[in-house]
Motif scaffolding. Sequence first.
Motif, PDB file in Angstrom:
ATOM      1  N   LEU A  72       0.999  -1.316   0.094  1.00  0.00           N
ATOM      2  CA  LEU A  72       0.104   0.210  -0.024  1.00  0.00           C
ATOM      3  C   LEU A  72       0.706   1.480   0.352  1.00  0.00           C
ATOM      4  N   ALA A  73       1.704   1.032   0.950  1.00  0.00           N
ATOM      5  CA  ALA A  73       2.569   2.345   1.011  1.00  0.00           C
ATOM      6  C   ALA A  73       3.166   2.330  -0.422  1.00  0.00           C
ATOM      7  N   LYS A  74       3.873   1.788  -1.212  1.00  0.00           N
ATOM      8  CA  LYS A  74       4.533   2.033  -2.510  1.00  0.00           C
ATOM      9  C   LYS A  74       3.777   2.566  -2.924  1.00  0.00           C
ATOM     10  N   ASN A  77       2.867   6.331  -2.890  1.00  0.00           N
ATOM     11  CA  ASN A  77       4.268   6.910  -3.275  1.00  0.00           C
ATOM     12  C   ASN A  77       3.705   6.507  -5.013  1.00  0.00           C
ATOM     13  N   ALA A  78       3.825   6.141  -6.083  1.00  0.00           N
ATOM     14  CA  ALA A  78       4.241   5.597  -6.652  1.00  0.00           C
ATOM     15  C   ALA A  78       3.108   6.258  -7.689  1.00  0.00           C
ATOM     16  N   TYR A 188       5.304   8.620   2.058  1.00  0.00           N
ATOM     17  CA  TYR A 188       4.923   7.333   2.521  1.00  0.00           C
ATOM     18  C   TYR A 188       5.934   6.885   3.244  1.00  0.00           C
ATOM     19  N   ASP A 189       6.231   6.008   4.783  1.00  0.00           N
ATOM     20  CA  ASP A 189       7.526   5.232   4.491  1.00  0.00           C
ATOM     21  C   ASP A 189       6.688   4.035   4.506  1.00  0.00           C
ATOM     22  N   GLU A 190       7.791   3.358   3.323  1.00  0.00           N
ATOM     23  CA  GLU A 190       7.106   1.904   2.605  1.00  0.00           C
ATOM     24  C   GLU A 190       8.557   0.586   3.861  1.00  0.00           C
ATOM     25  N   TRP A 191       9.093   1.131   4.757  1.00  0.00           N
ATOM     26  CA  TRP A 191       8.715   0.127   5.544  1.00  0.00           C
ATOM     27  C   TRP A 191       7.234  -0.538   5.788  1.00  0.00           C
ATOM     28  N   PHE A 192       6.384  -0.135   5.559  1.00  0.00           N
ATOM     29  CA  PHE A 192       5.387  -0.790   5.406  1.00  0.00           C
ATOM     30  C   PHE A 192       5.116  -1.491   5.195  1.00  0.00           C
ATOM     31  N   VAL A 193       4.904  -3.174   4.883  1.00  0.00           N
ATOM     32  CA  VAL A 193       4.835  -3.396   3.621  1.00  0.00           C
ATOM     33  C   VAL A 193       3.830  -4.123   3.233  1.00  0.00           C
TER      34      VAL A 193
END
Length: 309
Positions: A72-74, A77-78, A188-193
């Motif tokens: 979701l975070a990725k 951002n995309a 968004y922090d892409e640490w959240f997978v």
Amino acid sequence: MIGSENYVKIAYVIPTKDRPDDLRVLFASLQKQTRQPNQIIIVDGSDPAIEPVCNEHPDLDITYVRCFPPSLAKQRNAGMAALNDEITVAGYLDDDLELEPEATQKMVDFWIQADDQVGGVSMSIINQSAPYRQNWLKFFLMYSDPAGSVTRSGFHSAIPTVKETIETKWLYGGATLWHRNVIAKFHYDEWFVGHGFGEDFEYSYRVGRDYKLFVLAGSRTYHHERQMADAKMYILGRQQTYNRFYMFRKMGDFSSLLFTWSIFGLVFMNFLALVKKPGQPTRDRLKGNLRGIWEALIDGKKSFAGHWK
């Protein structure tokens, strides 16, 4: 202040994963908007790809972005990376929303008169109920009045349907529009997978340190949220605790003692839920809570994938 209606150019970023029927409902509601968005960006993590559903709606200005594997975070951002240059306000819609016809126009009206201190504005989710067991949540500092506030323990209060526009300390992830300046500054922090429990709170709270946040009563939407599968309860329980440790450490704003009290309260309330309704789903959620705490105390830096919706 953004200025005239002609200057307010709105884009919706819609991350999606394996929900073609939900997406059709959302598209139908976008077609009925009294003020059409200037760009709709579908960020697709589906398998198979959901592009044919987008092609069913040639009257909508859709930009299609493929982002696989999904996260979701990725995906968010995309989507923002694909904004047209003229867009001044952009935000995220969950793929299971259904907007009322004037939702976009009400947003435009708000942004016309908003000053430079306004960073983000959420729609009012019509069928969003108040949290269950508020007294317990308040006792464990997991909730405080008013709606949309953040406790000293680092827990955020739910935002039910609002009848009047309110200012908040955090905003929903999937029904919110942001000023273009915010989008350029915050990602968004892409640490959240995966679905990444708490990623919307982590993002909006960071923005809220520098900007004002609001929930707009006049811009309304339904959220047709599906019931969570029993098999996903362990993943949810694990992220409920593990991800909160990550956010607590990253923010640095909250009390260690009060955070510990709230984490204890979260586990205790899930234990009470197990006592009241014994079964594998509630047992799995509690086991996930405990595993998340253990892993956070051992390391807590690595993220782990988890699709629980």
